[in-house]
Write a protein that holds these residues in place. Sequence first.
Motif, PDB file in Angstrom:
ATOM      1  N   ASP A   1      35.529  52.898  30.640  1.00 17.85           N
ATOM      2  CA  ASP A   1      36.749  52.253  30.135  1.00 17.85           C
ATOM      3  C   ASP A   1      37.141  50.997  30.897  1.00 17.85           C
ATOM      4  OD1 ASP A   1      38.254  55.454  29.387  1.00 17.85           O
ATOM      5  OD2 ASP A   1      37.067  54.122  28.110  1.00 17.85           O
ATOM      6  N   LEU A   2      36.151  50.347  31.516  1.00 17.36           N
ATOM      7  CA  LEU A   2      36.407  49.098  32.238  1.00 17.36           C
ATOM      8  C   LEU A   2      37.444  49.250  33.341  1.00 17.36           C
ATOM      9  CD1 LEU A   2      36.499  46.443  29.376  1.00 17.36           C
ATOM     10  CD2 LEU A   2      34.643  46.944  30.933  1.00 17.36           C
ATOM     11  N   ARG A   3      37.480  50.417  33.988  1.00 16.83           N
ATOM     12  CA  ARG A   3      38.484  50.640  35.032  1.00 16.83           C
ATOM     13  C   ARG A   3      37.912  50.495  36.443  1.00 16.83           C
ATOM     14  NH1 ARG A   3      39.967  55.319  31.857  1.00 16.83           N
ATOM     15  NH2 ARG A   3      41.638  54.782  30.421  1.00 16.83           N
ATOM     16  N   LEU A   4      36.759  49.941  36.565  1.00 13.27           N
ATOM     17  CA  LEU A   4      36.156  49.774  37.888  1.00 13.27           C
ATOM     18  C   LEU A   4      37.039  48.883  38.755  1.00 13.27           C
ATOM     19  CD1 LEU A   4      33.608  50.465  39.514  1.00 13.27           C
ATOM     20  CD2 LEU A   4      32.625  48.345  38.710  1.00 13.27           C
ATOM     21  N   GLN A   5      37.322  49.313  39.955  1.00 14.77           N
ATOM     22  CA  GLN A   5      38.186  48.538  40.838  1.00 14.77           C
ATOM     23  C   GLN A   5      37.423  47.376  41.464  1.00 14.77           C
ATOM     24  OE1 GLN A   5      41.537  49.111  41.278  1.00 14.77           O
ATOM     25  NE2 GLN A   5      41.146  50.505  39.573  1.00 14.77           N
ATOM     26  N   ARG A   6      38.125  46.319  41.808  1.00 16.16           N
ATOM     27  CA  ARG A   6      37.513  45.096  42.336  1.00 16.16           C
ATOM     28  C   ARG A   6      36.637  45.375  43.551  1.00 16.16           C
ATOM     29  NH1 ARG A   6      34.742  42.156  43.961  1.00 16.16           N
ATOM     30  NH2 ARG A   6      34.942  39.992  44.585  1.00 16.16           N
ATOM     31  N   GLN A   7      37.070  46.286  44.446  1.00 22.13           N
ATOM     32  CA  GLN A   7      36.312  46.485  45.677  1.00 22.13           C
ATOM     33  C   GLN A   7      34.972  47.164  45.429  1.00 22.13           C
ATOM     34  OE1 GLN A   7      39.329  47.705  45.073  1.00 22.13           O
ATOM     35  NE2 GLN A   7      39.539  49.866  45.640  1.00 22.13           N
ATOM     36  N   SER A   8      34.747  47.714  44.235  1.00 25.13           N
ATOM     37  CA  SER A   8      33.486  48.367  43.938  1.00 25.13           C
ATOM     38  C   SER A   8      32.451  47.421  43.341  1.00 25.13           C
ATOM     39  CB  SER A   8      33.720  49.529  42.966  1.00 25.13           C
ATOM     40  OG  SER A   8      34.586  50.483  43.534  1.00 25.13           O
ATOM     41  N   LEU A   9      32.876  46.196  43.049  1.00 23.98           N
ATOM     42  CA  LEU A   9      31.974  45.245  42.391  1.00 23.98           C
ATOM     43  C   LEU A   9      31.160  44.466  43.400  1.00 23.98           C
ATOM     44  CD1 LEU A   9      34.295  43.797  39.637  1.00 23.98           C
ATOM     45  CD2 LEU A   9      32.232  45.107  39.258  1.00 23.98           C
ATOM     46  N   ILE A  10      29.890  44.282  43.092  1.00 23.53           N
ATOM     47  CA  ILE A  10      29.028  43.433  43.896  1.00 23.53           C
ATOM     48  C   ILE A  10      29.009  42.021  43.328  1.00 23.53           C
ATOM     49  CG2 ILE A  10      26.681  43.088  44.726  1.00 23.53           C
ATOM     50  CD1 ILE A  10      28.115  45.422  46.029  1.00 23.53           C
ATOM     51  N   ALA A  11      28.924  41.912  41.999  1.00 20.83           N
ATOM     52  CA  ALA A  11      28.790  40.611  41.350  1.00 20.83           C
ATOM     53  C   ALA A  11      30.091  40.151  40.719  1.00 20.83           C
ATOM     54  CB  ALA A  11      27.683  40.665  40.298  1.00 20.83           C
ATOM     55  N   GLY A  12      31.208  40.474  41.345  1.00 14.91           N
ATOM     56  CA  GLY A  12      32.482  40.015  40.813  1.00 14.91           C
ATOM     57  C   GLY A  12      32.648  38.512  40.960  1.00 14.91           C
ATOM     58  N   ARG A  13      33.615  37.965  40.258  1.00 12.28           N
ATOM     59  CA  ARG A  13      33.803  36.512  40.282  1.00 12.28           C
ATOM     60  C   ARG A  13      35.221  36.132  40.673  1.00 12.28           C
ATOM     61  NH1 ARG A  13      28.669  34.850  40.676  1.00 12.28           N
ATOM     62  NH2 ARG A  13      27.368  35.680  38.983  1.00 12.28           N
ATOM     63  N   SER A  14      35.994  37.065  41.169  1.00 12.01           N
ATOM     64  CA  SER A  14      37.356  36.775  41.603  1.00 12.01           C
ATOM     65  C   SER A  14      37.398  36.844  43.128  1.00 12.01           C
ATOM     66  CB  SER A  14      38.328  37.800  41.002  1.00 12.01           C
ATOM     67  OG  SER A  14      39.627  37.612  41.513  1.00 12.01           O
ATOM     68  N   TYR A  15      37.801  35.744  43.751  1.00 14.07           N
ATOM     69  CA  TYR A  15      37.817  35.667  45.208  1.00 14.07           C
ATOM     70  C   TYR A  15      39.178  35.125  45.653  1.00 14.07           C
ATOM     71  CZ  TYR A  15      32.953  35.251  43.681  1.00 14.07           C
ATOM     72  OH  TYR A  15      31.764  35.400  43.024  1.00 14.07           O
ATOM     73  N   ARG A  16      39.472  35.284  46.940  1.00 12.94           N
ATOM     74  CA  ARG A  16      40.743  34.784  47.461  1.00 12.94           C
ATOM     75  C   ARG A  16      40.527  33.956  48.715  1.00 12.94           C
ATOM     76  NH1 ARG A  16      45.332  36.719  45.070  1.00 12.94           N
ATOM     77  NH2 ARG A  16      45.064  38.545  43.722  1.00 12.94           N
ATOM     78  N   CYS A  17      41.313  32.921  48.821  1.00 15.81           N
ATOM     79  CA  CYS A  17      41.341  32.092  50.025  1.00 15.81           C
ATOM     80  C   CYS A  17      42.082  32.842  51.128  1.00 15.81           C
ATOM     81  CB  CYS A  17      42.009  30.762  49.703  1.00 15.81           C
ATOM     82  SG  CYS A  17      42.155  29.641  51.123  1.00 15.81           S
ATOM     83  N   GLN A  18      42.041  32.312  52.329  1.00 18.36           N
ATOM     84  CA  GLN A  18      42.784  32.922  53.432  1.00 18.36           C
ATOM     85  C   GLN A  18      44.290  32.865  53.216  1.00 18.36           C
ATOM     86  OE1 GLN A  18      44.704  31.050  55.832  1.00 18.36           O
ATOM     87  NE2 GLN A  18      44.347  29.085  54.789  1.00 18.36           N
ATOM     88  N   CYS A  19      44.733  31.948  52.323  1.00 19.79           N
ATOM     89  CA  CYS A  19      46.165  31.850  52.025  1.00 19.79           C
ATOM     90  C   CYS A  19      46.584  32.840  50.951  1.00 19.79           C
ATOM     91  CB  CYS A  19      46.522  30.430  51.578  1.00 19.79           C
ATOM     92  SG  CYS A  19      45.867  29.959  49.958  1.00 19.79           S
ATOM     93  N   GLY A  20      45.628  33.571  50.377  1.00 19.82           N
ATOM     94  CA  GLY A  20      45.942  34.563  49.371  1.00 19.82           C
ATOM     95  C   GLY A  20      45.767  34.110  47.937  1.00 19.82           C
ATOM     96  N   ARG A  21      45.569  32.812  47.726  1.00 19.02           N
ATOM     97  CA  ARG A  21      45.397  32.309  46.362  1.00 19.02           C
ATOM     98  C   ARG A  21      44.007  32.639  45.825  1.00 19.02           C
ATOM     99  NH1 ARG A  21      48.896  28.252  44.527  1.00 19.02           N
ATOM    100  NH2 ARG A  21      50.942  28.566  45.513  1.00 19.02           N
TER     101      ARG A  21
END
Length: 393
Positions: free
Chosen positions: A14-34
């Motif tokens: 159901d597409l509920r995989l959490q971000r921390q479980s992804l290897i090939a994710g495409r969402s990242y954050r800068c040190q400022c949180g953006r």
Amino acid sequence: MPSSALLPASRLTDLRLQRQSLIAGRSYRCQCGRHVFFRNTLCLACQTPLGYEPDLAQVVPLKPGAEAGLWQLFGSADGGDPGASYRRCANFETPAGCNWLVPLDAPVPSAQSLCVACRLNRTIPDLSLPQNGVLWGRIETAKRRLVSSLLALGLPVRSKLSEDPQQGLAFDFLQSLPGGPAVMTGHADGIITLNIDEADDAKREHMRQQMHEPYRTLLGHLRHEVGHYYWDRLVAGSPWLIPFRQLFGDERADYAAALQRHYAEGAPPDWALHHVSAYASVHPWEDWAETWAHYLHMVDTLDTALSFGLGSEQVEIDFEPFTSSALYRDEEGEEISFLPFVNAWVELTAVLNELSRSMGAPDFYPFVLSVDAVRKLHFVHLVLRQRDAHADR
């Protein structure tokens, strides 16, 4: 490293995989949180330099290192060593615009410090022609996306030029010249050739219409051609060869004759019942490469959707899901491993197609998967899951 398509099914359902479980994710954050993205070199919010660290599969914030030209991680990257030093890829300031990082202690295969993606290049376009810089930049953007996915799937990605002359991979980006031979996109012995006209949107669209194709992109070309390369690495000479022939057909059939027949007569009327695309019906090798490319489309797109938190609770589409009858091999765990993956894809693309239509754009995914096509996708999935005994032959 496994991608989400290779993870236990409970993480994908159901597409509920959490971000921390992804290897090939495409969402990242800068040190400022953006949020920052795969192509970014600078955070627009706080002006922090950014780079892609391929071993971590992350875009990471950077701070100056001990010497000019050296960088260190800000320390926010999961699994990263804040004390490690990096250089930017030598193609950072070229038209390629590469934002990947090279560890300082990594072997340098040439006089220039090239990243794992850029050192695959054997031939680049003639940059004395101004338009070629633009075209090369587009090609490299697509190639970096490809290479990042291959690394995330744990596949061997070694340069034929400097790391593995026998079984490595390399790219020739060539241009047809007036009066000269036409450059044909293709693969041979680890060398992938791409006609750089494919990076010209108008020329590529003209060719797509001439070929009666529903989809034609740079990334699609690269995924298809690298599928031929990995057939040689993962299937040829392996225990998968006989099962491949049983499912896809005998690759020893005359390829040139099959191609000539396809362009003279077109695809068989019932191709959609057995193949992922019309071109896949040409020959077993093309069937594999097309199926492989679609599998990479699915993995990367689903990982991207999941990494941004898209879940099935936001999607309301009624469709008949694929069941175990669509599996190539009904083994324990496959019903809760592969089936949620392919059914999530069907659900997601149905919505994305409607969004594309709302913008007056072509369908996001202009294909309909048959049971036979899903069975072949499952075969690719199994080859990748069980590749370890053959990937480094």
